[in-house]
Design a protein around this motif. Sequence first.
Motif, PDB file in Angstrom:
ATOM      1  N   ARG A  11       0.829  -1.206   0.000  1.00 34.35           N
ATOM      2  CA  ARG A  11       0.000   0.000   0.000  1.00 34.35           C
ATOM      3  C   ARG A  11       0.863   1.255   0.000  1.00 34.35           C
ATOM      4  N   ARG A  92     -11.847   1.671 -12.052  1.00 36.88           N
ATOM      5  CA  ARG A  92     -11.768   1.939 -10.615  1.00 36.88           C
ATOM      6  C   ARG A  92     -11.602   3.433 -10.332  1.00 36.88           C
ATOM      7  N   LEU A  96     -14.280   5.057  -7.771  1.00 37.65           N
ATOM      8  CA  LEU A  96     -13.837   5.672  -6.516  1.00 37.65           C
ATOM      9  C   LEU A  96     -14.094   7.168  -6.507  1.00 37.65           C
ATOM     10  N   ASP A 103      -8.976   5.863  -1.717  1.00 37.78           N
ATOM     11  CA  ASP A 103      -8.313   4.706  -2.319  1.00 37.78           C
ATOM     12  C   ASP A 103      -9.226   3.488  -2.207  1.00 37.78           C
ATOM     13  N   LEU A 104      -8.776   2.384  -2.777  1.00 39.94           N
ATOM     14  CA  LEU A 104      -9.591   1.175  -2.797  1.00 39.94           C
ATOM     15  C   LEU A 104      -9.940   0.698  -1.402  1.00 39.94           C
ATOM     16  N   TYR A 105      -9.010   0.832  -0.475  1.00 38.86           N
ATOM     17  CA  TYR A 105      -9.212   0.290   0.857  1.00 38.86           C
ATOM     18  C   TYR A 105     -10.209   1.127   1.650  1.00 38.86           C
ATOM     19  N   PHE A 107     -12.665   2.718   0.125  1.00 38.25           N
ATOM     20  CA  PHE A 107     -13.925   2.349  -0.531  1.00 38.25           C
ATOM     21  C   PHE A 107     -14.449   1.035   0.027  1.00 38.25           C
ATOM     22  N   ASN A 108     -13.582   0.033   0.152  1.00 37.14           N
ATOM     23  CA  ASN A 108     -14.019  -1.270   0.644  1.00 37.14           C
ATOM     24  C   ASN A 108     -14.521  -1.187   2.082  1.00 37.14           C
ATOM     25  N   MET A 116     -14.025  -4.595  -3.576  1.00 40.22           N
ATOM     26  CA  MET A 116     -13.291  -5.086  -4.737  1.00 40.22           C
ATOM     27  C   MET A 116     -11.952  -5.672  -4.296  1.00 40.22           C
ATOM     28  N   ALA A 118      -7.947  -6.527  -4.146  1.00 40.74           N
ATOM     29  CA  ALA A 118      -6.653  -6.010  -4.551  1.00 40.74           C
ATOM     30  C   ALA A 118      -6.111  -6.909  -5.662  1.00 40.74           C
ATOM     31  N   TYR A 150      -5.571   2.471  -6.322  1.00 38.19           N
ATOM     32  CA  TYR A 150      -6.730   1.726  -6.809  1.00 38.19           C
ATOM     33  C   TYR A 150      -6.573   0.222  -6.598  1.00 38.19           C
ATOM     34  N   GLY A 151      -5.636  -0.146  -5.728  1.00 41.25           N
ATOM     35  CA  GLY A 151      -5.496  -1.536  -5.329  1.00 41.25           C
ATOM     36  C   GLY A 151      -4.829  -2.434  -6.326  1.00 41.25           C
TER      37      GLY A 151
END
Length: 266
Positions: A11, A92, A96, A103-105, A107-108, A116, A118, A150-151
């Motif tokens: 990350r 993504r 987002l 970031d993706l994390y 969002f999750n 979503m 990684a 964006y993972g």
Amino acid sequence: AEQFPLQVDLRRGHAAVFGASGWGKTTFLRTLLASLAAVHSPAEMHAYILDFGGRQLSVFRDLPHIGAIIHADEEERVVRLMRMLDTLLESRKTLLSDAGADDLYAFNAANPGRAMPAVLVLVDNFAEFREAYEGLLPMLTSIARESRAYGIHFAITADSPGALTGKLFNLFTERFALKLSDPTDYLAIVGRGARAIDDIPGRGYVQAGRRALAFQAALPLSMPAESAAATDGGEGAEDTQNLTRLVHTLASVATNLPEARRPMPI
């Protein structure tokens, strides 16, 4: 001296493992992937492998997290993978942005029902990728520059920093130096303070703050001494047999995973 577990923080940045042939670069990737697969389900992490070295990553072929293991002579699949990553990155970005997530994390965490996975891309022997697919380097560089939030993460191996372009080297901030053919390369990889490394596979340096700290990379799995003694073919065969057992175990517990949550094949 106090010892700490060696961690690879994807990350924080993409990872690059440098070292001369035979000193543990591919084993480092095997350990990294096995460790991540053991604690993340195939719904949480997908992996794609460009196995351009000695094809020692083929042991992961049946791992449910794997979308593809691609070799250097499979040009069409290499191109398809790059295009898939580029398309995934753009989708993504939009998702987002619309969700207001950093970031993706994030969002999750805010949307567990829409979480979503990684995506981890492993490239063993980056020099071969650069030689065979130089035309894809601009696309790869563009993806690597933007993908971390964006993972989409990369981990690669190379003999020396010169195997990467200057732009890519700057993007791979999680750097690990095993025994190198040219000791002057330690300065560029991990900064000052790195001394000559003993002839021990997996022994290396990582930068911590402004100094280089020594580390010892682990094998992916261990087994009781009595079991190891009964294994034919030496340590390499033992390591591969252990990984094969792990892959089969993880595959068996993922049989009910919906197809939509599995990695996209290439």
